[in-house]
Design an enzyme around this catalytic site. Structure first.
Site, PDB file in Angstrom:
ATOM      1  N   SER A 275       0.656  -1.184   0.069  1.00  0.00           N
ATOM      2  CA  SER A 275       0.018  -0.102   0.157  1.00  0.00           C
ATOM      3  C   SER A 275       0.769   1.253   0.042  1.00  0.00           C
ATOM      4  O   SER A 275       0.577   2.277  -0.964  1.00  0.00           O
ATOM      5  CB  SER A 275      -1.010  -0.045   1.174  1.00  0.00           C
ATOM      6  OG  SER A 275      -0.436  -0.258   2.352  1.00  0.00           O
ATOM      7  N   HIS A 305      -1.986  -8.886   1.914  1.00  0.00           N
ATOM      8  CA  HIS A 305      -1.652  -7.824   2.432  1.00  0.00           C
ATOM      9  C   HIS A 305      -2.778  -7.332   3.733  1.00  0.00           C
ATOM     10  O   HIS A 305      -3.163  -8.287   4.058  1.00  0.00           O
ATOM     11  CB  HIS A 305      -1.604  -6.635   1.476  1.00  0.00           C
ATOM     12  CG  HIS A 305      -0.716  -5.410   1.961  1.00  0.00           C
ATOM     13  ND1 HIS A 305      -0.278  -5.075   3.051  1.00  0.00           N
ATOM     14  CD2 HIS A 305      -0.929  -4.114   1.353  1.00  0.00           C
ATOM     15  CE1 HIS A 305       0.160  -3.908   3.317  1.00  0.00           C
ATOM     16  NE2 HIS A 305      -0.453  -2.899   2.215  1.00  0.00           N
ATOM     17  N   HIS A 351       5.664 -13.153   7.263  1.00  0.00           N
ATOM     18  CA  HIS A 351       5.845 -11.733   6.666  1.00  0.00           C
ATOM     19  C   HIS A 351       7.023 -11.478   5.769  1.00  0.00           C
ATOM     20  O   HIS A 351       8.072 -12.251   5.900  1.00  0.00           O
ATOM     21  CB  HIS A 351       6.083 -10.764   7.885  1.00  0.00           C
ATOM     22  CG  HIS A 351       5.976  -9.189   7.774  1.00  0.00           C
ATOM     23  ND1 HIS A 351       6.890  -8.337   7.285  1.00  0.00           N
ATOM     24  CD2 HIS A 351       4.801  -8.618   7.828  1.00  0.00           C
ATOM     25  CE1 HIS A 351       6.333  -6.965   7.021  1.00  0.00           C
ATOM     26  NE2 HIS A 351       5.098  -7.165   7.375  1.00  0.00           N
ATOM     27  N   ARG A 360       3.036  -5.258  16.708  1.00  0.00           N
ATOM     28  CA  ARG A 360       1.507  -4.813  16.408  1.00  0.00           C
ATOM     29  C   ARG A 360       0.639  -5.822  16.876  1.00  0.00           C
ATOM     30  O   ARG A 360      -0.499  -5.729  17.393  1.00  0.00           O
ATOM     31  CB  ARG A 360       1.248  -4.375  14.867  1.00  0.00           C
ATOM     32  CG  ARG A 360       1.981  -3.322  14.567  1.00  0.00           C
ATOM     33  CD  ARG A 360       2.015  -3.180  13.004  1.00  0.00           C
ATOM     34  NE  ARG A 360       2.393  -4.062  12.321  1.00  0.00           N
ATOM     35  CZ  ARG A 360       2.168  -4.338  10.805  1.00  0.00           C
ATOM     36  NH1 ARG A 360       1.509  -3.435  10.006  1.00  0.00           N
ATOM     37  NH2 ARG A 360       2.492  -5.612  10.143  1.00  0.00           N
ATOM     38  N   ASP A 406      -2.289  -8.872  11.529  1.00  0.00           N
ATOM     39  CA  ASP A 406      -3.886  -9.310  10.849  1.00  0.00           C
ATOM     40  C   ASP A 406      -4.319 -10.487  11.853  1.00  0.00           C
ATOM     41  O   ASP A 406      -5.440 -10.640  11.751  1.00  0.00           O
ATOM     42  CB  ASP A 406      -3.835  -9.581   9.328  1.00  0.00           C
ATOM     43  CG  ASP A 406      -3.389  -8.459   8.594  1.00  0.00           C
ATOM     44  OD1 ASP A 406      -3.883  -7.254   9.218  1.00  0.00           O
ATOM     45  OD2 ASP A 406      -2.560  -8.401   7.899  1.00  0.00           O
ATOM     46  N   ARG A 432      -4.144   3.532   7.245  1.00  0.00           N
ATOM     47  CA  ARG A 432      -2.820   3.355   6.550  1.00  0.00           C
ATOM     48  C   ARG A 432      -2.665   4.869   5.900  1.00  0.00           C
ATOM     49  O   ARG A 432      -1.622   5.149   5.484  1.00  0.00           O
ATOM     50  CB  ARG A 432      -2.945   2.606   5.472  1.00  0.00           C
ATOM     51  CG  ARG A 432      -1.839   2.066   4.636  1.00  0.00           C
ATOM     52  CD  ARG A 432      -0.340   2.299   5.407  1.00  0.00           C
ATOM     53  NE  ARG A 432      -0.358   1.266   6.299  1.00  0.00           N
ATOM     54  CZ  ARG A 432       0.413   0.074   5.973  1.00  0.00           C
ATOM     55  NH1 ARG A 432       0.965  -0.254   5.112  1.00  0.00           N
ATOM     56  NH2 ARG A 432       0.710  -0.806   7.306  1.00  0.00           N
ATOM     57  N   ARG A 452      10.660   4.944 -11.608  1.00  0.00           N
ATOM     58  CA  ARG A 452      10.726   4.339 -12.943  1.00  0.00           C
ATOM     59  C   ARG A 452      11.940   3.389 -12.873  1.00  0.00           C
ATOM     60  O   ARG A 452      13.072   3.726 -13.459  1.00  0.00           O
ATOM     61  CB  ARG A 452      10.727   5.185 -13.929  1.00  0.00           C
ATOM     62  CG  ARG A 452      10.522   5.057 -15.562  1.00  0.00           C
ATOM     63  CD  ARG A 452      10.605   3.545 -15.951  1.00  0.00           C
ATOM     64  NE  ARG A 452      10.264   3.233 -17.249  1.00  0.00           N
ATOM     65  CZ  ARG A 452      10.592   1.979 -17.687  1.00  0.00           C
ATOM     66  NH1 ARG A 452      11.254   1.150 -17.013  1.00  0.00           N
ATOM     67  NH2 ARG A 452      10.213   1.936 -18.963  1.00  0.00           N
TER      68      ARG A 452
HETATM   69  N1  CMX Z   1       1.113 -19.891   5.364  1.00  0.00           N
HETATM   70  C1  CMX Z   1       1.418 -20.779   4.594  1.00  0.00           C
HETATM   71  N2  CMX Z   1       2.561 -20.631   3.685  1.00  0.00           N
HETATM   72  C2  CMX Z   1       3.290 -19.450   4.026  1.00  0.00           C
HETATM   73  C3  CMX Z   1       2.782 -18.425   4.982  1.00  0.00           C
HETATM   74  C4  CMX Z   1       1.830 -18.817   5.680  1.00  0.00           C
HETATM   75  N3  CMX Z   1       1.195 -17.998   6.675  1.00  0.00           N
HETATM   76  N4  CMX Z   1       3.880 -17.536   4.771  1.00  0.00           N
HETATM   77  C5  CMX Z   1       4.742 -17.867   3.970  1.00  0.00           C
HETATM   78  N5  CMX Z   1       4.472 -18.981   3.332  1.00  0.00           N
HETATM   79  C6  CMX Z   1       5.030 -19.853   2.326  1.00  0.00           C
HETATM   80  C7  CMX Z   1       4.884 -18.943   1.094  1.00  0.00           C
HETATM   81  O1  CMX Z   1       3.528 -18.837   0.389  1.00  0.00           O
HETATM   82  C8  CMX Z   1       5.829 -19.235   0.226  1.00  0.00           C
HETATM   83  O2  CMX Z   1       5.476 -20.446  -0.362  1.00  0.00           O
HETATM   84  P1  CMX Z   1       6.141 -20.950  -1.850  1.00  0.00           P
HETATM   85  O3  CMX Z   1       7.775 -20.866  -2.023  1.00  0.00           O
HETATM   86  O4  CMX Z   1       5.225 -22.137  -2.347  1.00  0.00           O
HETATM   87  O5  CMX Z   1       5.685 -19.966  -2.906  1.00  0.00           O
HETATM   88  C9  CMX Z   1       7.227 -19.841   1.159  1.00  0.00           C
HETATM   89  O6  CMX Z   1       6.481 -19.917   2.498  1.00  0.00           O
HETATM   90  C10 CMX Z   1       8.229 -18.753   1.454  1.00  0.00           C
HETATM   91  O7  CMX Z   1       7.531 -17.316   1.553  1.00  0.00           O
HETATM   92  P2  CMX Z   1       8.118 -16.288   2.556  1.00  0.00           P
HETATM   93  O8  CMX Z   1       9.427 -15.801   1.754  1.00  0.00           O
HETATM   94  O9  CMX Z   1       8.279 -16.639   3.813  1.00  0.00           O
HETATM   95  O10 CMX Z   1       7.335 -15.236   2.539  1.00  0.00           O
HETATM   96  P3  CMX Z   1       7.047 -13.918   1.579  1.00  0.00           P
HETATM   97  O11 CMX Z   1       7.739 -12.812   1.857  1.00  0.00           O
HETATM   98  O12 CMX Z   1       6.810 -14.575   0.050  1.00  0.00           O
HETATM   99  O13 CMX Z   1       5.317 -13.624   1.872  1.00  0.00           O
HETATM  100  C11 CMX Z   1       3.525 -12.974   3.151  1.00  0.00           C
HETATM  101  C12 CMX Z   1       4.852 -12.686   2.831  1.00  0.00           C
HETATM  102  C13 CMX Z   1       3.180 -12.017   4.011  1.00  0.00           C
HETATM  103  C14 CMX Z   1       2.681 -12.617   1.895  1.00  0.00           C
HETATM  104  C15 CMX Z   1       3.186 -14.718   3.419  1.00  0.00           C
HETATM  105  O14 CMX Z   1       3.870 -14.747   4.840  1.00  0.00           O
HETATM  106  C16 CMX Z   1       1.867 -14.946   3.600  1.00  0.00           C
HETATM  107  O15 CMX Z   1       1.149 -15.395   2.777  1.00  0.00           O
HETATM  108  N6  CMX Z   1       1.096 -14.920   4.868  1.00  0.00           N
HETATM  109  C17 CMX Z   1      -0.256 -15.305   4.969  1.00  0.00           C
HETATM  110  C18 CMX Z   1      -1.136 -13.760   4.389  1.00  0.00           C
HETATM  111  C19 CMX Z   1      -0.887 -12.745   5.565  1.00  0.00           C
HETATM  112  O16 CMX Z   1      -1.061 -12.785   6.663  1.00  0.00           O
HETATM  113  N7  CMX Z   1      -0.642 -11.535   5.067  1.00  0.00           N
HETATM  114  C20 CMX Z   1      -0.564 -10.219   5.862  1.00  0.00           C
HETATM  115  C21 CMX Z   1       0.825  -9.710   5.822  1.00  0.00           C
HETATM  116  C22 CMX Z   1       0.750  -8.414   6.645  1.00  0.00           C
HETATM  117  C23 CMX Z   1       0.065  -7.282   6.031  1.00  0.00           C
HETATM  118  O17 CMX Z   1       0.556  -6.943   5.014  1.00  0.00           O
HETATM  119  O18 CMX Z   1      -0.866  -6.933   6.411  1.00  0.00           O
END
Ligand code: CMX
Length: 468
Positions: A275, A305, A351, A360, A406, A432, A452
């Site tokens: 965001s 997110h 994260h 948080r 969250d 936000r 860019r």
């Molecule tokens: N549950 C299951 N799998 C997860 C996971 C979770 N909570 N968190 C990470 N992973 C997986 C990823 O999907 C990724 O899988 P692939 O290799 O199959 O693609 C692997 O672990 C590695 O990911 P990572 O490097 O640890 O995490 P990223 O930086 O790529 O992603 C995030 C971060 C937040 C998108 C991810 O942890 C996630 O999807 N969490 C659940 C959704 C969530 O709570 N989002 C809110 C974040 C806070 C916010 O912005 O508000």
């Protein structure tokens, strides 16, 4: 630590204890008796411009890191590539707003009379100026935002005509875009204003938009979940959060206290999150604050997110439906594994930057321990805190198995009767705005250029690294 920062100690609010804190070295330009934020900014901006000019002339060619091929395919993790002055996210420690951690903000930021939680007004002042405001400065913001909270009639009509099945975040973002009829920035740009004045109109629009967001959000809530009942009138004597909860239709003072905490902690998470980065990117094209922030909200509406706060409650509700009230650790473990085996994420965990429990999350947990220790849903969230990290570690994929913001917020909201989980991301969005727009004002003040970056094709990248 930046060469431009010095450690200072200062008593900002008369009721607060003296604590050492960081300052951006700009405080001599703002006295405690001044309350007009725009005047204070006008004094600060030339100083910061000079600081950056001098820094760039001395160190503009210094290297700060190397970029690896994996980072281009991997969502640019860890790539130092943009400036954000308002907050810094440490992977181990979590967020610091202008140098202050969440517990420090809870200690030093002004509160409402009789309240304990920080006023988001104080946090906005801190984000914009780098200084903890006095009570009078925070109250000045409350009054400003109350004065600017009205919506133009076309936005009210638009909101009233949205179909009930349009997601609250889509309504929120569309209404914010439509508010750009009010943009002074767009108007003055069209009139040919000099670029040195951009920040002034960025400031006016940002103040107006922050003021209007609770009104927009409350209208959406009432239309969708309270039969279109009236949001009532803004009370100029109330703070931003108190007006918001009253427009939503909540009388419980502790819900307002929760909202003050909620709107403070969701405000900013440095510059690279979806965001904040979207707002920055769109703003760099000199799109006005309304258009830039509406774009940010479309990013916040993604399930990885901000929408994760909705997804957590959806997931917890399904868990309760499937397993019933009292759930054993073993049942929870199976449920989590089923989610993972289904190719889904456990919402609220993991994260992109953090590698420890999100502070948080911790401060919301502390709020729950104090105010709703026996709530069954809170107990379930606490039980999950013990189980989910172990399962994610066992699966071995997530780099961070710990909960993020969250994982906790929805449980607090539902306790006070706000059970409409599809709405939760709108509350995140209102908060936000404080971070996105504080940065927007400074981006225009510093004349940051169009963003860019260079993209590459796989073929070009292969050639660059000498791959066969
Ligand atoms: N549950 C299951 N799998 C997860 C996971 C979770 N909570 N968190 C990470 N992973 C997986 C990823 O999907 C990724 O899988 P692939 O290799 O199959 O693609 C692997 O672990 C590695 O990911 P990572 O490097 O640890 O995490 P990223 O930086 O790529 O992603 C995030 C971060 C937040 C998108 C991810 O942890 C996630 O999807 N969490 C659940 C959704 C969530 O709570 N989002 C809110 C974040 C806070 C916010 O912005 O508000």
């Amino acid at each position: 630590m930046s060469m431009f920062r010095t450690v200072t100690a200062r008593l900002y609010a008369p009721t607060k204890p003296l604590i050492p804190r960081f300052s951006n070295g700009l405080r001599k330009y703002a006295t405690q008796s001044q309350t007009d934020l725009k005047e204070i900014l006008a004094a600060m901006i030339p100083v910061k411009q000079e600081e950056i000019k001098s820094f760039r002339s001395q160190h503009g060619a210094s290297k700060i890191g190397d970029i690896q091929v994996d980072q281009l395919y991997g969502g640019m993790r860890g790539m130092k590539s943009m400036i954000c002055e308002t907050s810094v996210l440490d992977p181990e420690e979590g967020i610091r707003f202008r140098g202050l951690s969440i517990p420090e903000c809870q200690k030093v930021l002004p509160t409402a009379q009789g309240g304990e939680e920080p006023l988001p007004e104080g946090l906005f002042w801190l984000l914009v100026t780098g200084e903890v405001p006095t009570q009078a400065q925070a109250e000045w913001l409350s009054r400003q935002w109350a004065d600017r909270a009205d919506l133009p009639s076309h936005v009210v009509t638009m909101l009233d005509n949205f179909p009930g099945n349009l997601h609250p975040m889509s309504q929120f973002s569309a209404a914010i875009s439509a508010l750009n009829s009010e943009s002074m920035f767009a108007k003055k740009y069209a009139e040919g204003v000099h670029k040195s004045k951009y920040w002034e109109f960025a400031y006016e629009d940002s103040m107006d938009l922050i003021a209007k967001l609770p009104t927009v959000a409350a209208k959406i809530y009432r239309n969708l979940y309270r039969d279109g009942s009236s949001i009532g009138a803004i009370d100029p004597e109330k703070d931003w959060s108190a007006n918001f909860t009253s427009m939503l239709g909540y009388e419980e003072p502790m819900f307002t206290e929760l909202m003050r905490l909620y709107l403070t902690i969701h405000s900013d998470h440095e510059g690279g999150n979806v965001s904040a980065h979207t707002c920055h990117l769109v703003g760099s094209a000199l799109s006005d604050p309304y258009l830039s922030f509406a774009a940010a909200m479309n990013g916040l509406a993604g399930p990885l997110h901000g929408l994760a706060n909705q997804e957590v409650l959806v997931w917890l509700t399904k868990l309760q439906e499937d397993l019933g009230g009292e759930v054993s650790d073993e049942q929870l473990r199976d449920f989590i594994w089923n989610t993972l085996k289904g190719g889904q994420v456990v919402p609220g965990y993991g994260h992109a930057v953090l590698r420890k429990t999100d502070p948080r999350y911790t401060c919301q947990r502390e709020f729950a321990l104090k105010h709703l220790p026996d709530d069954p849903m809170f107990k379930l969230v606490s039980q999950l805190y013990k189980i989910v990290p172990g399962v994610l570690l066992e699966q071995g994929k997530a780099k961070n198995p710990w909960p993020n913001v969250d994982a906790h917020s929805g449980v607090l909201l539902q306790y006070y009767g706000c059970k409409e989980m599809q709405y939760y991301t709108v509350l995140f969005g209102v908060s936000r705005a404080l971070g996105c727009l504080a940065s927007y004002i400074w981006s225009r003040a510093l004349g940051l250029p169009l963003e860019r970056p260079k993209s590459m094709s796989t073929e070009g990248l292969k050639k660059l690294v000498g791959a066969q």
